[in-house]
Each structure stands twice: as structure tokens, then as C-alpha cells.
Design a protein around this motif. Structure first.
Motif, PDB file in Angstrom:
ATOM      1  N   TRP A  13      -6.016   2.986   0.852  1.00 52.64           N
ATOM      2  CA  TRP A  13      -5.021   2.374  -0.043  1.00 52.64           C
ATOM      3  C   TRP A  13      -5.609   1.115  -0.642  1.00 52.64           C
ATOM      4  O   TRP A  13      -5.723   0.143   0.060  1.00 52.64           O
ATOM      5  CB  TRP A  13      -3.728   2.078   0.724  1.00 52.64           C
ATOM      6  CG  TRP A  13      -2.656   1.538  -0.200  1.00 52.64           C
ATOM      7  CD1 TRP A  13      -2.335   0.216  -0.409  1.00 52.64           C
ATOM      8  CD2 TRP A  13      -1.817   2.308  -1.052  1.00 52.64           C
ATOM      9  NE1 TRP A  13      -1.350   0.116  -1.334  1.00 52.64           N
ATOM     10  CE2 TRP A  13      -0.997   1.377  -1.754  1.00 52.64           C
ATOM     11  CE3 TRP A  13      -1.671   3.675  -1.315  1.00 52.64           C
ATOM     12  CZ2 TRP A  13      -0.047   1.791  -2.686  1.00 52.64           C
ATOM     13  CZ3 TRP A  13      -0.726   4.066  -2.229  1.00 52.64           C
ATOM     14  CH2 TRP A  13       0.083   3.127  -2.909  1.00 52.64           C
ATOM     15  N   PRO A  14      -6.082   1.111  -1.855  1.00 54.28           N
ATOM     16  CA  PRO A  14      -6.141   2.247  -2.772  1.00 54.28           C
ATOM     17  C   PRO A  14      -7.286   3.179  -2.391  1.00 54.28           C
ATOM     18  O   PRO A  14      -8.186   2.777  -1.639  1.00 54.28           O
ATOM     19  CB  PRO A  14      -6.419   1.578  -4.116  1.00 54.28           C
ATOM     20  CG  PRO A  14      -7.198   0.351  -3.764  1.00 54.28           C
ATOM     21  CD  PRO A  14      -6.667  -0.110  -2.436  1.00 54.28           C
ATOM     22  N   PHE A  40      -6.154  11.031  -0.248  1.00 52.77           N
ATOM     23  CA  PHE A  40      -4.793  10.811   0.238  1.00 52.77           C
ATOM     24  C   PHE A  40      -4.461   9.319   0.116  1.00 52.77           C
ATOM     25  O   PHE A  40      -4.922   8.512   0.930  1.00 52.77           O
ATOM     26  CB  PHE A  40      -4.661  11.230   1.706  1.00 52.77           C
ATOM     27  CG  PHE A  40      -4.964  12.685   1.959  1.00 52.77           C
ATOM     28  CD1 PHE A  40      -4.272  13.689   1.288  1.00 52.77           C
ATOM     29  CD2 PHE A  40      -5.930  13.057   2.879  1.00 52.77           C
ATOM     30  CE1 PHE A  40      -4.548  15.033   1.521  1.00 52.77           C
ATOM     31  CE2 PHE A  40      -6.211  14.401   3.122  1.00 52.77           C
ATOM     32  CZ  PHE A  40      -5.523  15.385   2.442  1.00 52.77           C
ATOM     33  N   PRO A  41      -3.683   8.940  -0.905  1.00 54.70           N
ATOM     34  CA  PRO A  41      -3.299   7.533  -1.014  1.00 54.70           C
ATOM     35  C   PRO A  41      -2.191   7.242   0.003  1.00 54.70           C
ATOM     36  O   PRO A  41      -1.054   7.660  -0.182  1.00 54.70           O
ATOM     37  CB  PRO A  41      -2.796   7.412  -2.458  1.00 54.70           C
ATOM     38  CG  PRO A  41      -2.463   8.797  -2.886  1.00 54.70           C
ATOM     39  CD  PRO A  41      -3.106   9.778  -1.953  1.00 54.70           C
ATOM     40  N   ALA A  50       1.244   9.586   8.332  1.00 49.56           N
ATOM     41  CA  ALA A  50       0.217  10.389   7.652  1.00 49.56           C
ATOM     42  C   ALA A  50      -0.767  10.969   8.666  1.00 49.56           C
ATOM     43  O   ALA A  50      -1.129  12.150   8.586  1.00 49.56           O
ATOM     44  CB  ALA A  50      -0.516   9.531   6.625  1.00 49.56           C
ATOM     45  N   ILE A  51      -1.199  10.146   9.619  1.00 46.95           N
ATOM     46  CA  ILE A  51      -2.174  10.634  10.600  1.00 46.95           C
ATOM     47  C   ILE A  51      -1.553  11.708  11.487  1.00 46.95           C
ATOM     48  O   ILE A  51      -2.153  12.751  11.731  1.00 46.95           O
ATOM     49  CB  ILE A  51      -2.746   9.464  11.428  1.00 46.95           C
ATOM     50  CG1 ILE A  51      -3.672   8.618  10.537  1.00 46.95           C
ATOM     51  CG2 ILE A  51      -3.509   9.987  12.647  1.00 46.95           C
ATOM     52  CD1 ILE A  51      -4.259   7.394  11.208  1.00 46.95           C
ATOM     53  N   ARG A  52      -0.339  11.472  11.936  1.00 47.39           N
ATOM     54  CA  ARG A  52       0.317  12.492  12.767  1.00 47.39           C
ATOM     55  C   ARG A  52       0.509  13.785  11.973  1.00 47.39           C
ATOM     56  O   ARG A  52       0.515  14.873  12.530  1.00 47.39           O
ATOM     57  CB  ARG A  52       1.659  11.994  13.292  1.00 47.39           C
ATOM     58  CG  ARG A  52       1.563  10.661  14.035  1.00 47.39           C
ATOM     59  CD  ARG A  52       1.884  10.796  15.515  1.00 47.39           C
ATOM     60  NE  ARG A  52       1.959   9.478  16.151  1.00 47.39           N
ATOM     61  CZ  ARG A  52       1.075   9.011  17.031  1.00 47.39           C
ATOM     62  NH1 ARG A  52       0.050   9.754  17.427  1.00 47.39           N
ATOM     63  NH2 ARG A  52       1.218   7.812  17.550  1.00 47.39           N
ATOM     64  N   PRO A  67      -7.602   0.109   3.771  1.00 44.63           N
ATOM     65  CA  PRO A  67      -7.660  -0.934   4.814  1.00 44.63           C
ATOM     66  C   PRO A  67      -7.302  -0.400   6.207  1.00 44.63           C
ATOM     67  O   PRO A  67      -6.906  -1.168   7.058  1.00 44.63           O
ATOM     68  CB  PRO A  67      -6.560  -1.903   4.339  1.00 44.63           C
ATOM     69  CG  PRO A  67      -5.512  -0.958   3.790  1.00 44.63           C
ATOM     70  CD  PRO A  67      -6.249   0.226   3.200  1.00 44.63           C
ATOM     71  N   HIS A  68      -7.492   0.904   6.429  1.00 41.91           N
ATOM     72  CA  HIS A  68      -6.921   1.544   7.622  1.00 41.91           C
ATOM     73  C   HIS A  68      -7.860   1.693   8.814  1.00 41.91           C
ATOM     74  O   HIS A  68      -7.449   2.215   9.849  1.00 41.91           O
ATOM     75  CB  HIS A  68      -6.428   2.952   7.248  1.00 41.91           C
ATOM     76  CG  HIS A  68      -5.410   2.984   6.157  1.00 41.91           C
ATOM     77  ND1 HIS A  68      -4.373   2.093   6.090  1.00 41.91           N
ATOM     78  CD2 HIS A  68      -5.266   3.812   5.087  1.00 41.91           C
ATOM     79  CE1 HIS A  68      -3.623   2.380   5.006  1.00 41.91           C
ATOM     80  NE2 HIS A  68      -4.164   3.410   4.394  1.00 41.91           N
TER      81      HIS A  68
END
Ligand code: ATR
Length: 278
Positions: A13-14, A40-41, A50-52, A67-68
Motif C-alpha cells: 500500500w501503495p 493486491f492493494p 487480507a492475509i487470512r 508498509p506491511h
């Protein structure tokens, strides 16, 4: 595997600037697989969901980018010890039983990029100078230590962050104030810039290279531009230079292997394809 539609992607993101789709879709095609790698934004507030969701979607896994990279660790079922030391993951692989495993291949990519420039490169051939103390620095430091580096001089604008890293990684890493960055080059075999200085749109890294041996490799994790002012100055005085493209390309190989069971190659064709997008 070859009869199914394979899928993976990158969460960020972004994320629209990511070159990972170009890399992985190139390899999907080259490997004769049918499938796609997408963008995948994912907003920070949606990261866990989203991860699950990866499991539910039935995809092979995904990359995790800014930034994840740090936060994603807490949402997977297992984290590789190397990634734990780096404090971040950049790859999630869905296991046969559906469990999500987290890995970090950035350090691998960094070392491979050095070996590409100098096949007989050895981490213990002399002191390494690392500039910056963020996530990229952490991956580079772990990779250097695991490759056998015994002296890493770490310099960061905010000294306390360099000191924190030095404390985490033991006696091989010593922190110095940012103003010492030119003196730190004395006798070094490797200089690595992991700061954002020199990136497109940022100020250049200000550092005189006089004290750096001409035999040293100068590496920058930045790949836009391909040749930062640091690398241009290093090349002009005769140092071997390594831009950030190799790290980007090589970190992708083990992820592709883990998802699709094929170890892909970094070819000049792939490199040119990426360069055409920069
Ligand atoms: P990454 O995860 O990509 O490493 P980061 O964690 O944001 O990114 O780290 C950026 C690095 O660039 C940091 O080491 C930062 O220094 P600080 O820790 O003092 O913030 C460094 N950096 C960014 N702008 C800088 C500048 N103008 N001068 C010196 N260092 C800078």
C-alpha cells in the motif's frame, strides 16, 4: 501442477509501482505454467483480513511489500527463523495443510546480486560499511553475518537505531555516528547504501569516497534510478558497483520455487524487460 491455474501476488500500500508482477508473470510463461501474479492493494487496516483470506482464495501465496513487511509476521502461522532475525517477512507460502508460512528472501537476493557482480565475493574479505538502519539494513546485515562477515560498520542518521541493530546482532556489528561515514570507508571491502538517499525524487547521498579502497564493491539497494549518484561516483573511480535490481530479481527466485516448484533464472531478457519499465 501444470494442469491447474496457479496464482500468487503482492500485497502492499501503495502497490501499483511494484515490478514483481513483471518478474513472476515472465517466469510463469517461461515455465510453461498457466496462471497469473497480481497486485493486491491492501490498506494497513485490512492486512490481517487480507492475509487470512489467502487460504480461502486457494492461491499459492504472496509477496509482502511496504508498509506491511513487519506487521504481516503476526498474521501467519509460522515464521522462518531467518525472517525472525530480519524482523520482517516478504513472502508467504501456503502449505499443503493450508498453514501460512512467512519467509524473507531479501538477504538472499542481496548476496546473490553481489555474487553476480563478483562470483568469488567473500563476506570475510574485509570490513563492510552499511548505511541506514531500517528494514533493508536489517536484511542486509543478517545476510552478511550469515555469509561470514566479521566486521560491519553501521552508520545511520539516527544513531540510536544503528545502536539497536548492533545490539541485536552482536560483536560483528558496530554503530557509528552518521558524520563518521567517510572515515568508516577506510580499508573497507564493501559499501552498501540501504537509505533512501539517491532514490528518484530524493536528495543524493553525500559522501566522499576517497578513503574507500578501489577494490571495494559499492552496492545500492535502490533500483530507480539504476545508477544512483553514489554508484556513478564509485564507478568513475574504478569500484565494482551493484545496483538494487539484482536484489529485486534474485529475492523473487526462492519465492517462485516455493509457490510453483520451479527454480527460475534471472536472464538478461528478464533484466531488460524490467529495465524497460523503469
Ligand atoms: P527501509 O525499510 O527501506 O530500509 P526505512 O525503514 O524507512 O526504509 O529506512 C530508511 C533509512 O534511510 C533509515 O536508515 C533513514 O535514517 P533514519 O533512521 O535516521 O530515519 C535513512 N534516511 C532517510 N532519509 C535520510 C536522510 N535525509 N539522511 C540520512 N538518512 C536518511
Amino acid at each position: 501442477m501444470k494442469n491447474t491455474f496457479v496464482m500468487a501476488g503482492v500485497m502492499g500500500w501503495p502497490v501499483s509501482h511494484s515490478r514483481s508482477p513483471v518478474i513472476h508473470n515472465h517466469w510463469i510463461k517461461q515455465s510453461g505454467l498457466t496462471g497469473a501474479y497480481g497486485l493486491f492493494p491492501v490498506k494497513p487496516s485490512q492486512l490481517e483480513t487480507a492475509i487470512r483470506g489467502i487460504k480461502a482464495l486457494g492461491i499459492a501465496g504472496c509477496n509482502i511489500t511496504l508498509p506491511h513487511k513487519v506487521n504481516a509476521m503476526q498474521f501467519v502461522d509460522w515464521v522462518d527463523p531467518l525472517a525472525i532475525r530480519m524482523g520482517a517477512i516478504n513472502t508467504i507460502v501456503v502449505q499443503a495443510d493450508g498453514a501460512l508460512h512467512g519467509f524473507n528472501n531479501d538477504g538472499y537476493g542481496f548476496i546473490q546480486s553481489l555474487r553476480e557482480a563478483q562470483p568469488n565475493w567473500k563476506a570475510n574479505s574485509g570490513p563492510a560499511v552499511v548505511l541506514g538502519a531500517g528494514g533493508a539494513a536489517r536484511a542486509v546485515i543478517v545476510a552478511l553475518i550469515d555469509s561470514g562477515a566479521t566486521e560491519i560498520r553501521l552508520l545511520n542518521r539516527t544513531l540510536s537505531k544503528a545502536e539497536d541493530l548492533a545490539r541485536d546482532f552482536g560483536e560483528a556489528v558496530r554503530a557509528f555516528p552518521w558524520v563518521e561515514r567517510e572515515n568508516a570507508l577506510h580499508g573497507a571491502a564493501l559499501l552498501v547504501n540501504t537509505t533512501s538517499l539517491g532514490m528518484h525524487g530524493e536528495s543524493p547521498l553525500v559522501i566522499a569516497l576517497n578513503q574507500l579502497p578501489v577494490s571495494a564493491i559499492v552496492s545500492d539497494v535502490i533500483y530507480i534510478p539504476l545508477e544512483t549518484p553514489l554508484l556513478a561516483a564509485a564507478r568513475l573511480r574504478g569500484n565494482i558497483t551493484v545496483n538494487g535490481l539484482g536484489m529485486l530479481l534474485h529475492q523473487a527466485r526462492p519465492a517462485f520455487k516455493a509457490w510453483f516448484d520451479v527454480m527460475p533464472e534471472v536472464t538478461s531478457e528478464l533484466r531488460d524487460t524490467i529495465i524497460a519499465t523503469l
